[in-house]
Write an enzyme that holds these catalytic residues in place. Sequence first.
Site, PDB file in Angstrom:
ATOM      1  N   ARG A 169       0.820  -1.204   0.000  1.00  0.00           N
ATOM      2  CA  ARG A 169       0.000   0.000   0.000  1.00  0.00           C
ATOM      3  C   ARG A 169       0.857   1.258   0.000  1.00  0.00           C
ATOM      4  O   ARG A 169       0.508   2.257  -0.633  1.00  0.00           O
ATOM      5  CB  ARG A 169      -0.953  -0.009   1.209  1.00  0.00           C
ATOM      6  CG  ARG A 169      -1.966   1.119   1.169  1.00  0.00           C
ATOM      7  CD  ARG A 169      -3.064   0.923   2.194  1.00  0.00           C
ATOM      8  NE  ARG A 169      -2.565   0.956   3.570  1.00  0.00           N
ATOM      9  CZ  ARG A 169      -3.328   0.779   4.636  1.00  0.00           C
ATOM     10  NH1 ARG A 169      -4.627   0.537   4.495  1.00  0.00           N
ATOM     11  NH2 ARG A 169      -2.822   0.823   5.857  1.00  0.00           N
ATOM     12  N   LYS A 205      -2.833   6.408   1.652  1.00  0.00           N
ATOM     13  CA  LYS A 205      -2.684   6.820   3.057  1.00  0.00           C
ATOM     14  C   LYS A 205      -1.714   8.001   3.169  1.00  0.00           C
ATOM     15  O   LYS A 205      -0.684   7.943   3.855  1.00  0.00           O
ATOM     16  CB  LYS A 205      -2.215   5.630   3.899  1.00  0.00           C
ATOM     17  CG  LYS A 205      -2.643   5.723   5.355  1.00  0.00           C
ATOM     18  CD  LYS A 205      -2.418   4.410   6.055  1.00  0.00           C
ATOM     19  CE  LYS A 205      -2.778   4.480   7.532  1.00  0.00           C
ATOM     20  NZ  LYS A 205      -4.218   4.731   7.748  1.00  0.00           N
ATOM     21  N   GLU A 256     -16.621   6.274   4.681  1.00  0.00           N
ATOM     22  CA  GLU A 256     -15.904   5.705   5.822  1.00  0.00           C
ATOM     23  C   GLU A 256     -15.900   6.671   6.991  1.00  0.00           C
ATOM     24  O   GLU A 256     -16.321   7.828   6.880  1.00  0.00           O
ATOM     25  CB  GLU A 256     -14.479   5.298   5.439  1.00  0.00           C
ATOM     26  CG  GLU A 256     -13.586   6.404   4.932  1.00  0.00           C
ATOM     27  CD  GLU A 256     -12.202   5.878   4.557  1.00  0.00           C
ATOM     28  OE1 GLU A 256     -11.518   5.334   5.432  1.00  0.00           O
ATOM     29  OE2 GLU A 256     -11.812   6.039   3.393  1.00  0.00           O
TER      30      GLU A 256
END
Length: 390
Positions: free
Chosen positions: A134, A236, A272
């Site tokens: 990621r 992220k 989210e």
Amino acid sequence: MILQRNSLIRNSLCFPAFRSALYTMELKAFFTSQAASSLQEMFEPSSSSVYEENADINWDELGFSLRPTDYMYTMKCSKDENFSQGELNRYGNIELSPSSGVLNYGQGLFEGLKAYRRVDGSILLFRPEENAQRMKMGAERMCMPSPSINQFVNAVKETVLANKRWVPPPGKGSLYLRPLLIGTGPVLGLAPSPDYTFLIYASPVANYFKEGFAPLSLLIDNEFHRSTPGGTGHVKTISNYAPVLKPQSQAKNRGFSDVLYLDSVQKKYLEEVSSCNIFLVKQGNTILSPATQGTILAGITRKSIIDLARDIGYQVEERQIPVEELIDADEVFCTGTAVVVAPVGSVEYQGKRFEYNTGAGTVSQKLYSTLTGIQTGLLEDKMGWTVEID
């Protein structure tokens, strides 16, 4: 003062022999596991190791706040180059140019993962290669070089071993690891930084939410949005998190645990929570989660829960979820590295409060018990997700 390995070696030449057991323990804690093995071949090993000692803290008082540990890992490279050799340093402040890319333009990424102590004393990591992958994906989006999968995982292992005494006993928490990838080189105009630093620090933690295992209460906010199509909601990056501080703070001041965000275009689909993914359970056997289509972070815990649920026999749907589906949901729960699996007791939307099943016998409790059992080594890891580093 940050000690480098080479300076410690030079200083050691001033001694005719290492007769102090304490000094030998300090050396073993400072060096990587490979370097420590080399020293043991040269000098008689101490009868005990700093790695075998527990940190002097009350494990029962752990929350989710920073408790600095002994060492951090750093690795550097320049633009258009590859990361190569990293090193362990004592935990401490780092030096940054005022014009660094991360300070001026937010060019940075972070990850989060945990190390767990098993009942036999060994230590497990949970899917660290997923975090590495990621970060690589996020680095490509943010125009940054990134460590290879092996470099990332090995750096995590070294960091855990160097801070082994800070891994909580079984059932008392975990060692949270925070890998960072930041643009540290100076840049004035809007452009990628010329230099980059990969860094990992650690802290022992317990529950993320102050409620502990008590159900959360969420607020759906129509005014603020976490991400937009074409943006960076799916990676992220550090710049995704500061913008949610205001709505989160406002929600907490009203007594809510956190905010559940809707999509920014039609303002009707669930996305989210500030720092975790969301799930709904309907008709007892169907689990829903918003599809990650560029605006939602593909959480590693989310991915693991989906795989576990399907393996157990639940029907899992990843799709757009209109906010109205909250009305007839049986359960709602959040997932994330920090929160693991957190039950939601209620959601408020447009002044209406919807309540959900929580506690023993719920789907979320079953999934939580299964996942944490695998993470801590209490259940057989049939998925091959855990990595033993002791």
